[in-house]
Design a protein around this motif. Structure first.
Motif, PDB file in Angstrom:
ATOM      1  N   ASP A 216       0.862  -1.195   0.000  1.00 15.71           N
ATOM      2  CA  ASP A 216       0.000   0.000   0.000  1.00 15.71           C
ATOM      3  C   ASP A 216       0.894   1.238   0.000  1.00 15.71           C
ATOM      4  OD1 ASP A 216      -1.852   2.015   0.430  1.00 15.71           O
ATOM      5  OD2 ASP A 216      -3.044   0.833   1.841  1.00 15.71           O
ATOM      6  N   LEU A 217       0.764   2.069  -1.037  1.00 17.22           N
ATOM      7  CA  LEU A 217       1.574   3.286  -1.163  1.00 17.22           C
ATOM      8  C   LEU A 217       0.755   4.547  -0.885  1.00 17.22           C
ATOM      9  CD1 LEU A 217       3.447   2.342  -4.468  1.00 17.22           C
ATOM     10  CD2 LEU A 217       4.297   2.098  -2.134  1.00 17.22           C
ATOM     11  N   ARG A 218      -0.423   4.401  -0.282  1.00 20.03           N
ATOM     12  CA  ARG A 218      -1.337   5.536  -0.154  1.00 20.03           C
ATOM     13  C   ARG A 218      -1.070   6.443   1.051  1.00 20.03           C
ATOM     14  NH1 ARG A 218      -6.895   2.400  -0.365  1.00 20.03           N
ATOM     15  NH2 ARG A 218      -5.600   1.014   0.919  1.00 20.03           N
ATOM     16  N   LEU A 219      -0.078   6.129   1.858  1.00 24.87           N
ATOM     17  CA  LEU A 219       0.240   7.015   2.982  1.00 24.87           C
ATOM     18  C   LEU A 219       1.118   8.190   2.576  1.00 24.87           C
ATOM     19  CD1 LEU A 219       0.866   4.708   6.092  1.00 24.87           C
ATOM     20  CD2 LEU A 219      -1.087   6.174   5.613  1.00 24.87           C
ATOM     21  N   ARG A 220       1.535   8.222   1.305  1.00 21.87           N
ATOM     22  CA  ARG A 220       2.384   9.333   0.858  1.00 21.87           C
ATOM     23  C   ARG A 220       1.591  10.646   0.877  1.00 21.87           C
ATOM     24  NH1 ARG A 220       0.551   6.678  -3.651  1.00 21.87           N
ATOM     25  NH2 ARG A 220      -0.236   7.953  -5.397  1.00 21.87           N
ATOM     26  N   PRO A 221       2.292  11.774   0.843  1.00 24.11           N
ATOM     27  CA  PRO A 221       1.595  13.070   0.870  1.00 24.11           C
ATOM     28  C   PRO A 221       0.605  13.215  -0.283  1.00 24.11           C
ATOM     29  CG  PRO A 221       3.935  13.366   1.258  1.00 24.11           C
ATOM     30  CD  PRO A 221       3.748  11.935   0.875  1.00 24.11           C
ATOM     31  N   ASP A 222      -0.628  13.592   0.060  1.00 23.37           N
ATOM     32  CA  ASP A 222      -1.657  13.915  -0.941  1.00 23.37           C
ATOM     33  C   ASP A 222      -1.732  12.830  -2.012  1.00 23.37           C
ATOM     34  OD1 ASP A 222      -3.711  15.475  -1.778  1.00 23.37           O
ATOM     35  OD2 ASP A 222      -2.483  17.148  -2.468  1.00 23.37           O
ATOM     36  N   ALA A 223      -1.966  11.595  -1.575  1.00 17.22           N
ATOM     37  CA  ALA A 223      -1.821  10.423  -2.445  1.00 17.22           C
ATOM     38  C   ALA A 223      -2.724  10.455  -3.674  1.00 17.22           C
ATOM     39  CB  ALA A 223      -2.099   9.158  -1.639  1.00 17.22           C
ATOM     40  N   SER A 224      -3.838  11.164  -3.603  1.00 17.56           N
ATOM     41  CA  SER A 224      -4.762  11.153  -4.748  1.00 17.56           C
ATOM     42  C   SER A 224      -4.217  11.908  -5.947  1.00 17.56           C
ATOM     43  CB  SER A 224      -6.107  11.762  -4.331  1.00 17.56           C
ATOM     44  OG  SER A 224      -5.935  13.119  -3.944  1.00 17.56           O
ATOM     45  N   VAL A 225      -3.236  12.790  -5.749  1.00 15.07           N
ATOM     46  CA  VAL A 225      -2.739  13.605  -6.858  1.00 15.07           C
ATOM     47  C   VAL A 225      -1.235  13.514  -7.054  1.00 15.07           C
ATOM     48  CG1 VAL A 225      -4.629  15.255  -6.703  1.00 15.07           C
ATOM     49  CG2 VAL A 225      -2.542  15.659  -5.385  1.00 15.07           C
ATOM     50  N   THR A 226      -0.515  12.855  -6.170  1.00 14.52           N
ATOM     51  CA  THR A 226       0.944  12.793  -6.294  1.00 14.52           C
ATOM     52  C   THR A 226       1.366  11.437  -6.837  1.00 14.52           C
ATOM     53  OG1 THR A 226       1.132  12.067  -3.989  1.00 14.52           O
ATOM     54  CG2 THR A 226       1.375  14.418  -4.435  1.00 14.52           C
ATOM     55  N   PRO A 227       2.536  11.364  -7.494  1.00 15.74           N
ATOM     56  CA  PRO A 227       3.037  10.084  -8.012  1.00 15.74           C
ATOM     57  C   PRO A 227       3.468   9.170  -6.875  1.00 15.74           C
ATOM     58  CG  PRO A 227       4.687  11.792  -8.278  1.00 15.74           C
ATOM     59  CD  PRO A 227       3.455  12.486  -7.806  1.00 15.74           C
ATOM     60  N   VAL A 228       3.674   7.895  -7.194  1.00 18.49           N
ATOM     61  CA  VAL A 228       4.007   6.903  -6.171  1.00 18.49           C
ATOM     62  C   VAL A 228       5.383   7.129  -5.563  1.00 18.49           C
ATOM     63  CG1 VAL A 228       2.469   5.123  -7.038  1.00 18.49           C
ATOM     64  CG2 VAL A 228       4.809   5.310  -7.955  1.00 18.49           C
ATOM     65  N   CYS A 229       6.209   7.928  -6.226  1.00 17.16           N
ATOM     66  CA  CYS A 229       7.513   8.295  -5.672  1.00 17.16           C
ATOM     67  C   CYS A 229       7.715   9.785  -5.897  1.00 17.16           C
ATOM     68  CB  CYS A 229       8.623   7.496  -6.362  1.00 17.16           C
ATOM     69  SG  CYS A 229      10.283   7.834  -5.740  1.00 17.16           S
ATOM     70  N   LEU A 230       8.022  10.517  -4.855  1.00 18.21           N
ATOM     71  CA  LEU A 230       8.210  11.956  -5.006  1.00 18.21           C
ATOM     72  C   LEU A 230       9.450  12.402  -4.259  1.00 18.21           C
ATOM     73  CD1 LEU A 230       5.648  13.892  -2.795  1.00 18.21           C
ATOM     74  CD2 LEU A 230       5.795  11.432  -2.758  1.00 18.21           C
ATOM     75  N   MET A 232      12.035  14.295  -1.749  1.00 15.45           N
ATOM     76  CA  MET A 232      11.994  14.601  -0.322  1.00 15.45           C
ATOM     77  C   MET A 232      11.654  16.069  -0.085  1.00 15.45           C
ATOM     78  SD  MET A 232      15.187  12.309   1.082  1.00 15.45           S
ATOM     79  CE  MET A 232      15.098  10.508   0.999  1.00 15.45           C
ATOM     80  N   GLU A 233      12.129  16.934  -0.959  1.00 14.14           N
ATOM     81  CA  GLU A 233      11.844  18.364  -0.811  1.00 14.14           C
ATOM     82  C   GLU A 233      10.349  18.622  -0.940  1.00 14.14           C
ATOM     83  OE1 GLU A 233      10.919  22.374  -2.000  1.00 14.14           O
ATOM     84  OE2 GLU A 233      10.867  20.664  -3.367  1.00 14.14           O
ATOM     85  N   ALA A 234       9.684  17.960  -1.905  1.00 16.01           N
ATOM     86  CA  ALA A 234       8.243  18.133  -2.083  1.00 16.01           C
ATOM     87  C   ALA A 234       7.480  17.589  -0.885  1.00 16.01           C
ATOM     88  CB  ALA A 234       7.790  17.434  -3.369  1.00 16.01           C
ATOM     89  N   ALA A 235       7.921  16.446  -0.373  1.00 15.80           N
ATOM     90  CA  ALA A 235       7.258  15.861   0.792  1.00 15.80           C
ATOM     91  C   ALA A 235       7.413  16.766   2.013  1.00 15.80           C
ATOM     92  CB  ALA A 235       7.837  14.475   1.077  1.00 15.80           C
TER      93      ALA A 235
END
Length: 909
Positions: A216-230, A232-235
């Motif tokens: 599950d990769l959905r805990l990333r920042p703003d998962a509905s609009v961000t790619p599966v890998c982003l 560190m600066e953006a996060a």
């Protein structure tokens, strides 16, 4: 040790025919092992299938099960042409061994979840490496950063090394953009997104060999609009701007699990201020409570019927314990780094040791948590399903009970009691405060109506929390000795608060603070006003050590020095010192207000605090100054406390009378990039120290500093050379300067320099005390002081017979005697002036008390009933009339005694 010899228990086979069928394959093994296999296979079709598939490996692993599992994980670290099948094989083998070790009591819960987590770490690493290599081989991934700068953060149970038996793995994939040239950023980003997707698919997809882990990769920042890998600066930018409490809680367990571990840890270190707030964060309680209610509503989790009950999300279940623990960690972890751990059981233990959770509560919750996890594992082992729901019928409970080697009624009774116990232990923590009724409806009605317009109540959330607090708060204000006075002062406190959510949440979670603020408002306007500007000091009240014994100057210095050493940035060190000192200053005031210490102890405590600040900050300022200017050969600086600080008697509003003395090699300049002559070097270093103490910063200021007692006063240099100081004191100083030296005390600097200063001071006082003009000069000083500063009755310092007058007289007696004593009481008692010492004690008690009550002139009627009661308690008088009468009488006696002693100096008969 061989597996069979470590078996402590076995499940009962729910399906004896299936259990017996699998057991026959191991007819030649130990009876305890056969019983375990029969029970496991008879309860779980999934485990029966694994025993069939991996019988050969399992037999070979029985001699050294840990070594066998370690070998499986080690094999994954080597290049594998058939990676997908090999990953799934490793999953089957480790899953089989952990299941039987769990069911047989061979491994602890931590060992079981640890092996499952190690498997996940190894599987991710094994999947990533060839994918990165492939992108580089095709020329699609620029640069040569280790693991392409891609870091995989394990979240949730995987991050805490608590993976359950059939757990999903929650991952956040980030890359360190600083490892790429800006022109390569877009290409690298696209390649890393492809790698992340392929890695997830390799682990997640079901094949004929099964699957490895649901990912599950959905805990990333703003998962509905961000790619599966982003990046560190953006996060980091996301979390700093819109990060929410649940995301802070998620990062408690975050751990770099694969890829570029160093970059991942660096990101977590950068994110620490987002997760761990510097102030106690009781607003997190309401967030967690709201989250619990949303989960229950969304999942339809109501009631307590056991059939189909969600053991993870339901009331009294696993998530309740995790929320309870993580919320407490969020509240206090910013101030107490020992609470920053990932494991739930470990965190409960640390919270108990730090005093944030009662030990019996922590022990009980840890026991329930372990029991739930064992039940959860057995639910999942049945068919390798990611489920947390209890069975929905008798057959399902019979199977689970057999798996637990329990009777079904006992299992249900055990689960019901645990759910009830957990709910009871955690619900009060999350539920909003319940009102006990309120005061009369007309109490302060007009004033209360105005509160809605104050800054602290500008947000709906603040209004909501304060609405729950208000009935009990008004009730306590109404019970004060003078309700209207207390209400008026609370109104001033509330009006001065810049924001309310944190403070109101703090009050709601700690009802004792409401009593404290009411007490302060009813007694000390100055302390209430201070609180409105510095409400974060309330953190210290519930920090566990607010009411322990005073540590003294040495203990304070050690604590502050260690606190400052943990900060790398100079500005942060100064802000940290302000925050630290503010909390200790508030502690002294509260202890004094509540009668835990008297005025004399409070005065000593304020001085200890100032000593610790000076002793800790001087090396910090010196080190920062040396970065530009280097150091002076043979150079050293000494900070000398004068006045009240020298005598170790400060009050709540005292400034610091200081002078700085230095010595250096003759003609020496500093050796830094911007060298300075010694005289200028120490002048600027002194200015830097004064700025560090007195400059307003985001955390306020430490102290006002007065350096007018240095040689030549305002006209002289701010730092004085040691030889010049000695010469000036012996040959040029006025009598008042020698009087001031009777209270001088070397407070910060090299110990050898401190001792030399004290030896000089003592010798000088002996020599200067032989002058005939001491009393005549004092008499002249008194006349000029009385002309310049007429004082009213409640001015304890200025005027005939008051503190300044008595102190100067005491200093003159000390100078004439050549005594090293600094304290006014000791100086007077050494001169057999016990009556004056008693007067000074009363005046100092009143002054210390009044400075706590108000920063301005003290007027008894305006101060309020609480303030007057405080002063009467401190001085031992029954009424203000009694106190006023005694005060007038004692001031007159002191003035007469001093005037009589100086009469000879005026040439009187």
């Amino acid at each position: 040790m061989r597996f069979a010899s470590r078996i402590l228990r076995s499940p009962r086979p729910f399906d004896p025919s299936l259990g017996n069928d699998i057991e026959r394959r191991f007819y030649d093994e130990n009876p305890a092992l056969r019983a375990l296999i029969r029970g496991a296979a008879g309860c779980s079709p999934y485990l029966a299938d694994l025993l069939r598939q991996e019988e050969t490996w399992f037999r070979s692993a029985l001699d050294h099960p840990e070594m066998a599992c370690r070998s499986e994980l080690g094999d994954l670290a080597r290049p594998l042409p058939d990676l997908g099948p090999r990953l799934r094989q490793a999953k089957r083998r480790v899953a089989l061994m952990t299941a039987l070790a769990d069911l047989g009591g061979v491994w602890t819960l931590e060992q079981v979840t640890g092996w499952l987590t190690d498997l996940a770490d190894a599987a991710i690493t094994a999947a990533l490496s060839p994918l990165i290599d492939a992108e580089r081989t095709r020329g699609r991934l620029p640069g040569a950063a280790p693991m392409a700068g891609l870091s995989v953060l394990a979240m949730g149970k995987m991050g805490a090394r608590e993976l359950n038996y059939s757990s999903d793995i929650d991952l956040i994939c980030l890359f360190d953009e600083t490892q790429y040239d800006p022109s390569d950023y877009a290409e690298a980003r696209a390649a890393l997104i492809r790698i992340t997707r392929k890695m997830a698919a390799l682990l997640n997809d079901r094949t004929a060999d099964g699957y490895v882990f649901r990912t599950d990769l959905r805990l990333r920042p703003d998962a509905s609009v961000t790619p599966v890998c982003l990046s560190m600066e953006a996060a980091e930018r996301y979390y700093e701007s819109v990060g929410r409490t649940w995301e802070r809680a998620a990062y408690i367990k975050a751990r770099p699990a694969a890829g570029d571990i160093r970059a991942g840890q660096g990101f977590l270190d950068t994110l620490a201020p987002f997760v761990w707030r510097k102030h106690l964060d009781f607003a997190a309680i309401q967030d967690a409570h709201d989250m619990r209610l949303k989960i229950r509503k969304h999942k339809g989790l109501h009631g307590r019927a056991l059939d189909g009950y969600d053991l993870k999300l339901g009331r009294g279940g696993i998530r309740e314990i995790e929320f309870f623990t993580q919320t407490r960690q969020l509240i206090a972890g910013g101030r107490d780094p020992s609470l920053r751990c990932r494991g739930t059981v470990e965190a409960l233990d640390r919270l108990a040791k730090a005093g944030w959770v009662p030990a019996e509560t922590a022990t009980a919750l840890a026991g329930h948590y372990r029991a739930y996890r064992e039940v959860e594992h057995r639910l999942q082992m049945i068919r390798d399903a990611q489920t947390h729901s209890l069975p929905t019928g008798p057959e399902g409970f019979d199977r689970l009970a057999a798996f637990m080697d329990m009777d079904p009624p006992d299992l249900k009774d055990m689960l019901g009691k645990r759910l009830e116990a957990v709910s009871s232990l955690t619900e009060d923590f999350f539920e909003p405060t319940k009102s006990n009724g309120g005061p009369p409806s007309d109490f302060g009605a007009d004033m209360v109506e105005q509160w809605a317009s104050y800054p602290a109540l500008r947000s709906p959330r603040a209004v909501e929390i304060f609405g729950r607090l208000k009935p009990d708060l008004l009730t306590q204000l109404h019970r004060a000795a003078r309700p209207e006075e207390a209400l008026n002062q609370f109104d001033r406190f509330l009006r001065g608060l810049p924001a309310g959510v944190q403070v109101f949440s703090l009050f709601e979670a700690n009802p004792q603070l409401v009593s404290l603020i009411v007490d302060i408002c009813a007694t000390s306007p100055a302390l209430a006003s201070y609180l409105s500007r510095n409400s974060s000091v309330l953190d210290a009240v519930i920090g566990g050590e607010f009411f322990v014994a005073w540590p003294g100057a040495a203990g304070l210095r050690t604590a502050l020095s260690e606190t400052l050493a943990a900060e790398a940035d100079y500005e942060r060190k100064l802000d940290t010192a302000r925050r630290w000192a503010r909390e200790w200053h508030f502690r002294v005031g509260v202890h004094h207000l509540r009668g835990l210490i008297d005025a004399d102890e409070a005065a000593c405590s304020y001085a200890d605090l100032a000593d610790a600040v000076l002793q800790s900050l001087l090396p910090v300022v010196s080190e920062e100054f040396a970065k530009k200017h280097g150091s002076v050969p043979g150079g050293r600086a000494l900070v000398v406390a004068m006045g009240s600080l020298g005598a170790q008697r400060l009050n709540a509003t005292s400034d610091l009378d200081l002078l700085v003395i230095y010595e250096a090699e003759a003609g020496a300049d500093s050796d830094g990039g911007r060298p300075l002559a010694a005289r200028l070097y120490y002048a600027r270093l002194t200015q830097a120290l004064v700025t560090a103490l007195s400059a307003p910063m985001s955390e306020g200021r430490l102290y006002e500093v007065d350096m007018r007692l240095r040689p030549s006063g305002r006209q002289g240099p701010v730092a004085t050379g040691w030889d010049s100081f000695q010469s000036y004191q012996r040959n040029e100083a006025w009598t008042w300067e020698h009087l001031a030296l009777t209270r001088a005390r070397a407070v910060a600097g090299p110990e050898v320099f401190c001792k030399r200063f004290e030896a000089f001071r003592v010798d000088l006082l002996v020599d200067m005390g032989q002058k005939d003009a001491v009393l005549a000069d004092l008499d002249d000083m008194r006349r000029r002081l009385f002309e310049a500063k007429p004082g009213g009755l409640w001015n304890m310092k200025d005027g005939p017979g008051r503190l300044q007058d008595i102190e100067l007289f005491a200093q003159s007696l000390t100078l004439l005697a050549g005594s090293p004593e600094r304290g006014i009481a000791q100086q007077l008692e050494a001169a057999d002036e016990t009556e004056l010492a008693d007067v000074a004690r009363l005046l100092r008690t009143l002054q210390t008390g009044m400075r706590l009550l108000t920063a301005g002139p003290f007027e008894p009627e305006a101060a309020g009933e609480g303030a007057r009661a405080f002063l009467l308690r401190e001085t031992g008088f029954a009424t203000m009339d009694d106190l006023q009468g005694a005060l007038i009488d004692q001031i007159d006696r002191a003035e007469a005694r001093i005037s009589a002693a100086l009469a000879g100096a005026r040439g009187a008969p």
